[in-house]
Design an enzyme around this catalytic site. Sequence first.
Site, mmCIF file in Angstrom:
data_model
loop_
_atom_site.group_PDB
_atom_site.id
_atom_site.type_symbol
_atom_site.label_atom_id
_atom_site.label_comp_id
_atom_site.label_asym_id
_atom_site.label_seq_id
_atom_site.Cartn_x
_atom_site.Cartn_y
_atom_site.Cartn_z
ATOM 1 N N PHE A 121 0.861 -1.184 0.000
ATOM 2 C CA PHE A 121 0.000 0.000 0.000
ATOM 3 C C PHE A 121 0.897 1.234 0.000
ATOM 4 C CE2 PHE A 121 -2.362 3.417 2.021
ATOM 5 C CZ PHE A 121 -3.658 3.274 1.558
ATOM 6 N N THR A 179 2.938 0.864 -10.939
ATOM 7 C CA THR A 179 1.807 1.005 -11.872
ATOM 8 C C THR A 179 2.201 1.607 -13.217
ATOM 9 O OG1 THR A 179 1.235 3.168 -10.927
ATOM 10 C CG2 THR A 179 0.115 1.227 -10.014
ATOM 11 N N GLU A 218 2.411 -4.056 -10.233
ATOM 12 C CA GLU A 218 1.195 -3.808 -9.448
ATOM 13 C C GLU A 218 1.106 -4.638 -8.165
ATOM 14 O OE1 GLU A 218 -2.453 -3.529 -11.618
ATOM 15 O OE2 GLU A 218 -1.529 -2.504 -13.301
ATOM 16 N N GLY A 259 6.353 -8.268 -5.460
ATOM 17 C CA GLY A 259 7.138 -7.838 -4.313
ATOM 18 C C GLY A 259 6.866 -6.393 -3.961
ATOM 19 N N VAL A 260 7.750 -5.823 -3.132
ATOM 20 C CA VAL A 260 7.611 -4.449 -2.650
ATOM 21 C C VAL A 260 8.790 -3.616 -3.126
ATOM 22 C CG1 VAL A 260 7.240 -2.972 -0.645
ATOM 23 C CG2 VAL A 260 6.559 -5.367 -0.552
ATOM 24 N N ARG A 318 -16.498 14.479 -7.031
ATOM 25 C CA ARG A 318 -17.288 13.250 -7.056
ATOM 26 C C ARG A 318 -18.042 13.053 -5.749
ATOM 27 N NH1 ARG A 318 -14.870 7.280 -8.199
ATOM 28 N NH2 ARG A 318 -14.076 7.588 -6.086
ATOM 29 N N TYR A 364 -8.402 11.100 -22.006
ATOM 30 C CA TYR A 364 -8.958 10.908 -20.664
ATOM 31 C C TYR A 364 -10.454 11.182 -20.726
ATOM 32 C CZ TYR A 364 -7.773 10.753 -15.630
ATOM 33 O OH TYR A 364 -7.600 10.389 -14.324
#
Length: 541
Positions: free
Chosen positions: A145, A199, A251, A255-256, A398, A461
Amino acid sequence: MKWNGWGYNDSKFIYNKNGQAEFTGKRYRLSGMIIPGLRDWMESTFGATVQHKTPATPVLNTSAVQPPTLNEAFVEGIKSTGIPFSHDPEDRVFRSHGHCLHEIFPLREGKVGRVPDMVVWPKCHNDVVKTVELACKHNVCLIPFGGGTSVSSALECPPEETRSIVSLDTSQMLNESGYCTGHEPDSMEFSSLGGWVATRASGMKKNIYGNIEDLVVHIKMVTPRGVIEKSCQGPRMSTGPDVHHFILGSEGTLGVVTEVTMKIRPVPEYQKYGSVVFPNFEQGVACLREVARQRCAPASIRLMDNEQFQFGHALKPQVSSIFTSFLDGLKKFYITKFKGFDPSRLCVATLLFEGDREKVLQHEKQVYDIAAKFGGLAAGEDNGQRGYMLTFVIAYLRDLGMDYFVIGESFETSVPWDRVLDICRNVKARIVQECKDRGVQFQPLSTCRVTQTYDAGACVYFYFAFNYRGLSDPLHVYAQVEHAAREEILANGGSLSHHHGVGKLRKEWMRETVSDVGLGMLKSVKDYVDPNNIFGNRNLL
């Protein structure tokens, strides 16, 4: 930070006691300002009125959170290392989601699904090594995270996972260095460097500084097999396939990411904003393509279609003087009456130039000269700066929409230049038709912008939103519409994602995106690096 919405608790769009929209807090340029046009725009665009309100649950009911399933041997191991950890319900819920609509919408109603059983906060590379070793030893599932800004369902805990799930929160590993990388994603306030790498992220200034893969020099990642990194930090190597590209875009499945060496530059000497108004979207796209062809794109150049232009205009704060109001009216008269631009077709490009002052001024003239050949008129620095700064507050809208039965989302793609107009037109039309076919009673907002340019094409987008009053299952309808829009993108030659990644949301299309053999290669890497699926978030595959 909000646990069931975007950003900081003190920052939000509200309707005040006078019925006017305003943006609260003190963190942003728009903070504390009245936005007189927003309420009218919300009502005329969505039919969203103050009489129909559905406010969010203000406080998390911790009794609604399932008790943690703890692996006691792992917990004892973490205790022995001194690495901070928690199984507090609020800590766990906050790290159980990103910002997809289907993740946030239930939380607003106080509904909590599967969440991590525990959160750990490593402070350094060695802490991560110890955590991964313990997870392998005791068969615990780890989900890295960073900033929690994912919009691909990447942070969702797989409901079928029976092992203890641990959120490995890397936020305490960040250091402020005072240097400029030039990498500025829309989520940069909250996202993390490790997340950018994992990512394959892109930023608003990629035209000058590059995407994340262009900025990375060296990466260190902790995997169940051990630490993966190159032997030196040379600028380039011809040593087979680049192992960095196993890490970039992985992603959290392998691993980290613990350490990254990035290219840095001096903070730019000079910045200048600008904007150009075009008579229509077609001429705006042609201009951006010519700017790309001549390789003279500024740090940021973004072309909004007419619907997005109207949206941006609705977010304009209250003018401070009669004189300013008069000037705005004069500009509008000049553009629409004297130059003959149709207000229902015109579009605007926002610009940001930065670097050496003399070069910026030369660069600016070159871009405006190109724009003029496509009917573009300079529309001022204020519009350009305001458009750029709105990037950081638009996500807060939003939450206001959901307060009044409006749900929406954004998604992106990359596409060759000769397909830009087709993909913009066809995807927007598909969204409108799908909403109609699925019983949405109000006309949806379906809009796009061209956000980044390349020699071979551009990033597009999309935004769409609709009033869901009268629908029994708005999330299901939304998911169907978004799915159809993604199918339309792929049918029109667009990519599965330009920078949001795949996660769980888009993995059904991975096979056709990278081929059977390509998918097999990814699986082989996963099987070797993580044979017991310790990093079991089930993204990509």
